[in-house]
Design an enzyme around this catalytic site. Sequence first.
Site, PDB file in Angstrom:
ATOM      1  CG  ASP A 453      -2.146   0.674   1.003  1.00  0.00           C
ATOM      2  OD1 ASP A 453      -2.370   1.343  -0.071  1.00  0.00           O
ATOM      3  OD2 ASP A 453      -3.335   0.418   1.554  1.00  0.00           O
ATOM      4  CG  ASP A 517      -9.123   1.942  -0.527  1.00  0.00           C
ATOM      5  OD1 ASP A 517      -8.574   0.891  -0.786  1.00  0.00           O
ATOM      6  OD2 ASP A 517      -8.345   2.839   0.236  1.00  0.00           O
TER       7      ASP A 517
END
Length: 729
Positions: A453, A517
């Site tokens: 990430d 997301d």
Amino acid sequence: MHPLHLRSAGTSLVISTHRGEAEITHWGADLGETLPDLAILNEPIPPSAIDANVPAGLLPQASSSWQGRPGLRGQRITDGVPGFDFSLRLRTVSATADGTAAVVVQSDPDAGITVTSNLTLHPGGLLELRHTANNDGTSSFQIDELATMLPVAPDAVELLDLTGRWCRERHPQRRAIQQGTWVRTGRHGRTGHDSSLLLAAGTAGFGNRHGKVWATHLAWSGNHEQFADSVADGRTMVGGSELLGPAEVVLQPGGSYTTPALFAAYSDRGLDGISEAFYSWFRSRPHHVGAASGKARPVVLNTWEAVYFDHNLDTLIELAESAADLGVERFVLDDGWFRGRRGDHAGLGDWYVDETLWPDGLTPLIDAVTSRGMEFGLWVEPEMVNLDSDIARAHPEWLVGPSALSHKDGGRLPLGWRQQHVIDLVNPDAWQYIYDRIDALLSENTISYLKWDQNRDLLEHGHAGRASVHEQTLAAYRLFDALRTAHPGVEIESCSSGGARVDLGILERTDRIWASDCNDALERQTIQRWTGLVLPPELVGGHIGPTTSHTTGRTHDLSFRAITALFGHFGMEWDVRSVTGAERDELKRFIGLYKEHRGLIHSGRMVRADVPDESLMVHGVVADTETSDAGTPAGATAALFAVVKTRTGFAELPGRVAVPGLDPLRTYRVEAIFPAPGDADYGHTFTEARPAPWVASGAEASGRFLGEVGLPMPVLNPEHAILLRFTAL
């Protein structure tokens, strides 16, 4: 000098040097083997203008009186004084080609600059182009911009690009091409949620399956610009460049700078033709996922929306048991496993397993996962750091900021983002620390997959008081490359607060991206559709989220969420322990459908229908019959299509909708296979009192009939979908 002519997959690229400098005189449809004398393309000289023809050079320049965006901007610094050699006069030194690749060298000996351009037209028609500038002089030369650009034909009158935000990445926008410059600037220090994955110029009204399209993508994960530049004489150039900060690239004598690659494709079959060129390139790479191993893309369960930071071994083992029962093949432990990580305010940078949570390390969970036949994956964010971390306290000088002073010595930090800052990978000690920690995690644990990430923009990004996004991006690339070399069996996902780092630069080093997301299936229909314009589905993570989306609050049936996730690298981000009864049976059945058809989904041609009803989306994957003389075997699944209703339609009935992309000479059996009668969601899916007969019983028709006439589509409730299977007879 004869022109250079590159040809591949219906595309020609012609480079002429007859006016002294190199220029691309054609990029588009295949011109065949014989070209005329290209002097016939010399433009007339208009009144009140320069007394010469003005080429649109491979590197457009003011010395040829080009009045649009220049190819190279820079200046020589002599005795500490900048501003010299501000206008180059590059002329061709050599130009060679072998049919699909060319190398062009241009030089200005007075200014002491040589630029080498490498162009490759790949077998599927994708063009790759980059420039390298060399400083041949005796003093330093500052590169302000080295742009890569291509001409488009006069009938390209519309421009399509993409934009977005967190949880709404890659949404299209269109505008007419008008005189002037349309610039998309990314100053995020990463690709950005609003970055345009593609800049496409095309003929009026170009769509999925019709029109001419010229499209470009810049393979770079840092600051950048993409642009379309239309000058007063009517010519239009499209391209992109790295956006350099103040004095980020200063070439010392003998030094060089190479641009990120610009990838470009031409299609006379609309946007689907552009996708075919990109997919062909991706799938021909020797390191493409599954290319060497033949391994299918596994069903994934990611723990984030199941447990968030609440890491408890018993809970996670229960989740692993439930996942294995469903048929999951890869279990990924998300954020929260390392020292001090109880929320997003602390711990980043301390890449040690938290002993208070995991007294025996990750081994008990890894054993529970692998003993059930699943791979184990782990979340990391190596490029970031919290101020509340041991490493930030020990090495405040490793935090990125605009000041030459360290944070410890009073230097100013950029504003926080999700309570985190950036670790300075340009600092060799910081880079080595991060490499050593991730290398140790992978060496000491049975980890098959990293979810990597990167959750913030790189604003006011500096090393030792100087702008350093350029060097940070290269340092991050080196980190990926070094870890992949040390652990070649580990797959890496590029996640960046969802889809903020999606580009071909990062995808040279990773095995998939996290598109967003947002797991809301309605949002995902658009996000995945436009991500898939460039990226084949095996590289795009698509997960079934909870019944009610955590990011939007929308509630969707399982069938809609599952069909949406199918056309990607399929997985789940959901506490599947709570899935019981008929819903669990339906989920198992769908996981079986994915496993049955993932070979087709991850190798076939993506097809998107042009449907007049804007409330209806029809898209699918068709088996690539060109790879075999025998074509699709009789009885094989030749295509899977989704029919998706995003909202209520204007008309009472959707009418007949053509299904394009099938072999017109073959006959197919068409069946609606999901949801099917008896599935928990079946009764919620349809609006009509009596469905079209073929939905219940199937139908047989030729590919020509299906592509030209189509089938009467069912009346679906908004935010519902059906999955169609086409079997070759």
